[in-house]
Design an enzyme around this catalytic site. Structure first.
Site, PDB file in Angstrom:
ATOM      1  N   VAL A 195      20.035  20.561  36.116  1.00 44.45           N
ATOM      2  CA  VAL A 195      20.721  20.691  37.401  1.00 44.45           C
ATOM      3  C   VAL A 195      19.762  20.435  38.568  1.00 44.45           C
ATOM      4  CG1 VAL A 195      22.507  22.222  36.495  1.00 44.45           C
ATOM      5  CG2 VAL A 195      20.393  23.218  37.423  1.00 44.45           C
ATOM      6  N   SER A 208      17.144  21.569  23.279  1.00 41.84           N
ATOM      7  CA  SER A 208      17.214  22.334  22.026  1.00 41.84           C
ATOM      8  C   SER A 208      18.407  21.889  21.183  1.00 41.84           C
ATOM      9  CB  SER A 208      17.321  23.829  22.340  1.00 41.84           C
ATOM     10  OG  SER A 208      18.428  24.052  23.196  1.00 41.84           O
ATOM     11  N   CYS A 218      38.883  26.510  46.658  1.00 43.03           N
ATOM     12  CA  CYS A 218      39.950  26.432  47.670  1.00 43.03           C
ATOM     13  C   CYS A 218      40.115  25.021  48.224  1.00 43.03           C
ATOM     14  CB  CYS A 218      39.729  27.454  48.787  1.00 43.03           C
ATOM     15  SG  CYS A 218      38.422  27.010  49.942  1.00 43.03           S
ATOM     16  N   HIS A 230      25.849  18.982  33.890  1.00 46.90           N
ATOM     17  CA  HIS A 230      25.937  20.420  34.191  1.00 46.90           C
ATOM     18  C   HIS A 230      25.870  20.736  35.680  1.00 46.90           C
ATOM     19  CE1 HIS A 230      24.608  21.529  29.807  1.00 46.90           C
ATOM     20  NE2 HIS A 230      25.854  21.148  29.900  1.00 46.90           N
ATOM     21  N   CYS A 265      32.845  31.711  51.621  1.00 47.01           N
ATOM     22  CA  CYS A 265      33.385  30.372  51.870  1.00 47.01           C
ATOM     23  C   CYS A 265      33.923  30.312  53.298  1.00 47.01           C
ATOM     24  CB  CYS A 265      34.499  30.084  50.863  1.00 47.01           C
ATOM     25  SG  CYS A 265      35.335  28.532  51.185  1.00 47.01           S
ATOM     26  N   CYS A 299      38.046  29.933  52.947  1.00 49.78           N
ATOM     27  CA  CYS A 299      38.974  30.958  52.423  1.00 49.78           C
ATOM     28  C   CYS A 299      38.379  32.358  52.430  1.00 49.78           C
ATOM     29  CB  CYS A 299      39.428  30.575  51.008  1.00 49.78           C
ATOM     30  SG  CYS A 299      38.145  30.822  49.748  1.00 49.78           S
TER      31      CYS A 299
HETATM   32  P1  OAD Z   1      16.667  24.575  26.320  1.00 51.34           P
HETATM   33  O1  OAD Z   1      15.987  25.536  27.218  1.00 51.34           O
HETATM   34  O2  OAD Z   1      17.691  25.089  25.378  1.00 51.34           O
HETATM   35  O3  OAD Z   1      15.599  23.819  25.421  1.00 51.34           O
HETATM   36  C1  OAD Z   1      14.457  23.254  25.969  1.00 51.34           C
HETATM   37  C2  OAD Z   1      13.844  22.331  24.952  1.00 51.34           C
HETATM   38  O4  OAD Z   1      12.748  21.686  25.579  1.00 51.34           O
HETATM   39  C3  OAD Z   1      13.316  23.017  23.698  1.00 51.34           C
HETATM   40  O5  OAD Z   1      13.765  22.310  22.550  1.00 51.34           O
HETATM   41  C4  OAD Z   1      11.803  22.905  23.857  1.00 51.34           C
HETATM   42  O6  OAD Z   1      11.131  22.795  22.597  1.00 51.34           O
HETATM   43  C5  OAD Z   1      11.684  21.633  24.651  1.00 51.34           C
HETATM   44  N1  OAD Z   1      10.452  21.507  25.429  1.00 51.34           N
HETATM   45  C6  OAD Z   1       9.654  22.480  25.931  1.00 51.34           C
HETATM   46  N2  OAD Z   1       8.640  21.945  26.614  1.00 51.34           N
HETATM   47  C7  OAD Z   1       8.787  20.598  26.561  1.00 51.34           C
HETATM   48  C8  OAD Z   1       8.070  19.491  27.099  1.00 51.34           C
HETATM   49  N3  OAD Z   1       6.981  19.651  27.847  1.00 51.34           N
HETATM   50  N4  OAD Z   1       8.530  18.247  26.836  1.00 51.34           N
HETATM   51  C9  OAD Z   1       9.627  18.049  26.098  1.00 51.34           C
HETATM   52  N5  OAD Z   1      10.354  19.072  25.571  1.00 51.34           N
HETATM   53  C10 OAD Z   1       9.956  20.318  25.809  1.00 51.34           C
HETATM   54  O7  OAD Z   1      17.229  23.432  27.263  1.00 51.34           O
HETATM   55  P2  OAD Z   1      18.506  22.531  27.091  1.00 51.34           P
HETATM   56  O8  OAD Z   1      18.605  21.987  25.724  1.00 51.34           O
HETATM   57  O9  OAD Z   1      18.508  21.617  28.249  1.00 51.34           O
HETATM   58  O10 OAD Z   1      23.210  24.848  30.449  1.00 51.34           O
HETATM   59  O11 OAD Z   1      19.636  23.604  27.296  1.00 51.34           O
HETATM   60  C11 OAD Z   1      20.939  23.161  27.325  1.00 51.34           C
HETATM   61  C12 OAD Z   1      21.705  23.955  28.308  1.00 51.34           C
HETATM   62  O12 OAD Z   1      21.605  25.345  28.030  1.00 51.34           O
HETATM   63  C13 OAD Z   1      21.195  23.866  29.736  1.00 51.34           C
HETATM   64  O13 OAD Z   1      21.601  22.737  30.417  1.00 51.34           O
HETATM   65  C14 OAD Z   1      21.811  25.065  30.328  1.00 51.34           C
HETATM   66  C15 OAD Z   1      21.531  26.071  29.244  1.00 51.34           C
HETATM   67  O14 OAD Z   1      22.412  27.073  29.230  1.00 51.34           O
HETATM   68  C16 OAD Z   1      23.854  25.270  31.515  1.00 51.34           C
HETATM   69  O15 OAD Z   1      23.287  25.778  32.475  1.00 51.34           O
HETATM   70  C17 OAD Z   1      25.310  25.057  31.412  1.00 51.34           C
END
Ligand code: OAD
Length: 251
Positions: free
Chosen positions: A103, A197, A131, A119, A155, A158
């Site tokens: 984000v 992840s 609204c 996201h 807001c 609203c």
């Molecule tokens: P995560 O926080 O789940 O995972 C981060 C990943 O980055 C892990 O697999 C780490 O091993 C890897 N990592 C750490 N350091 C790194 C580096 N220097 N280079 C490359 N990789 C590295 O993040 P997301 O998979 O993005 O959603 O999480 C998915 C969603 O879960 C997010 O967008 C968010 C969260 O809830 C919402 O906010 C809706």
């Protein structure tokens, strides 16, 4: 042919590459991932418990303050070598797309232009009651907020609460972004899966869509993820190190 040569060949020959990025790609810019323990005041909280509609309904001020904290981190962050390399790759591959779960604005700041945001955008604020329509940003000049306030800002249209324009757990993703992401995942010939992840759906479905349609999958991550076993190759390391060296090898 060695695995390195195979990877280089796959990427060099790509016509429609897609890069799926997650929080890991911004980690070297100082933004913690969702799996990292939080610092200071926030150490007692689990991000997965704060980023939900239920959490906001129960304690809107707490959730708003947490996003203020994250917004502060994002505002000070600069694109790292991983973001910059992806922006350089767009010049080599004019049909490349980045699909990001992040984000922050670091891909844009690095110069990438073909970005699908799944996201939302933490820099934007929207009405909790929708609204003016779903996810229509409210101009910063139209509301006031200071940290001593006991609620999120109101807001201007609203009087309901404002919230960050991010997708929370249990919420639907923006329909157009999701459709665009599935379209490009269906058509890509290689998908780089960087710093995610792979446990949050529907973003984590996209590599499966690409694989099902014949694309090669290459992961860049210092750890194994839930998606590693579907990969043609796993390049172990930080994206700010691995991506520049990959670009060096293909160009
Ligand atoms: P995560 O926080 O789940 O995972 C981060 C990943 O980055 C892990 O697999 C780490 O091993 C890897 N990592 C750490 N350091 C790194 C580096 N220097 N280079 C490359 N990789 C590295 O993040 P997301 O998979 O993005 O959603 O999480 C998915 C969603 O879960 C997010 O967008 C968010 C969260 O809830 C919402 O906010 C809706």
């Amino acid at each position: 042919m060695s695995i390195e040569e195979t990877i280089i060949r796959i990427i060099k020959n790509a016509k429609r590459p897609v890069v799926l990025t997650g929080a890991g790609v911004s980690k070297e810019s100082g933004i913690p991932t969702f799996r990292d323990a939080m610092d200071g005041l926030w150490a007692q909280y689990d991000p997965q418990q704060l980023a939900t509609p239920r959490a906001f309904a129960q304690n809107p001020k707490l959730v708003w303050d947490w996003y203020e904290y994250r917004r502060g981190l994002v505002n000070h962050a600069k694109p790292n070598a991983g973001h910059i390399t992806l922006a350089q790759m767009e010049k080599l591959y004019p049909k490349m797309w980045i699909i990001t779960q992040n984000v922050d604005n670091l891909h844009e700041q690095a110069g990438s232009t073909r970005i699908i945001r799944l996201h939302g955008n933490i820099a934007e604020t929207v009405c909790y009651n929708h609204c003016r329509g779903e996810r229509i940003p409210i101009d910063k000049a139209d509301f006031v907020w200071d940290a001593d306030q006991s609620t999120p800002p109101r807001c201007p249209h609203c009087g309901g609460y404002l919230r960050p324009n991010v997708v929370w757990f249990e919420e639907n993703l923006p329909a157009k972004a999701m459709q665009d992401a599935f379209n490009v995942a269906t058509r890509c010939d290689v998908m780089l899966v960087v710093g995610t992840s792979g446990i949050v759906s529907p973003a984590s479905d996209l590599p499966h869509v690409a694989l099902h349609n014949g694309a090669a999958l290459i992961e860049i991550n210092p750890e194994e993820s839930a998606l590693t076993r579907y990969m043609d190759a796993h390049l172990k390391g930080a994206s700010g190190v691995v991506l520049p060296s990959l670009l060096g090898m293909i160009s």
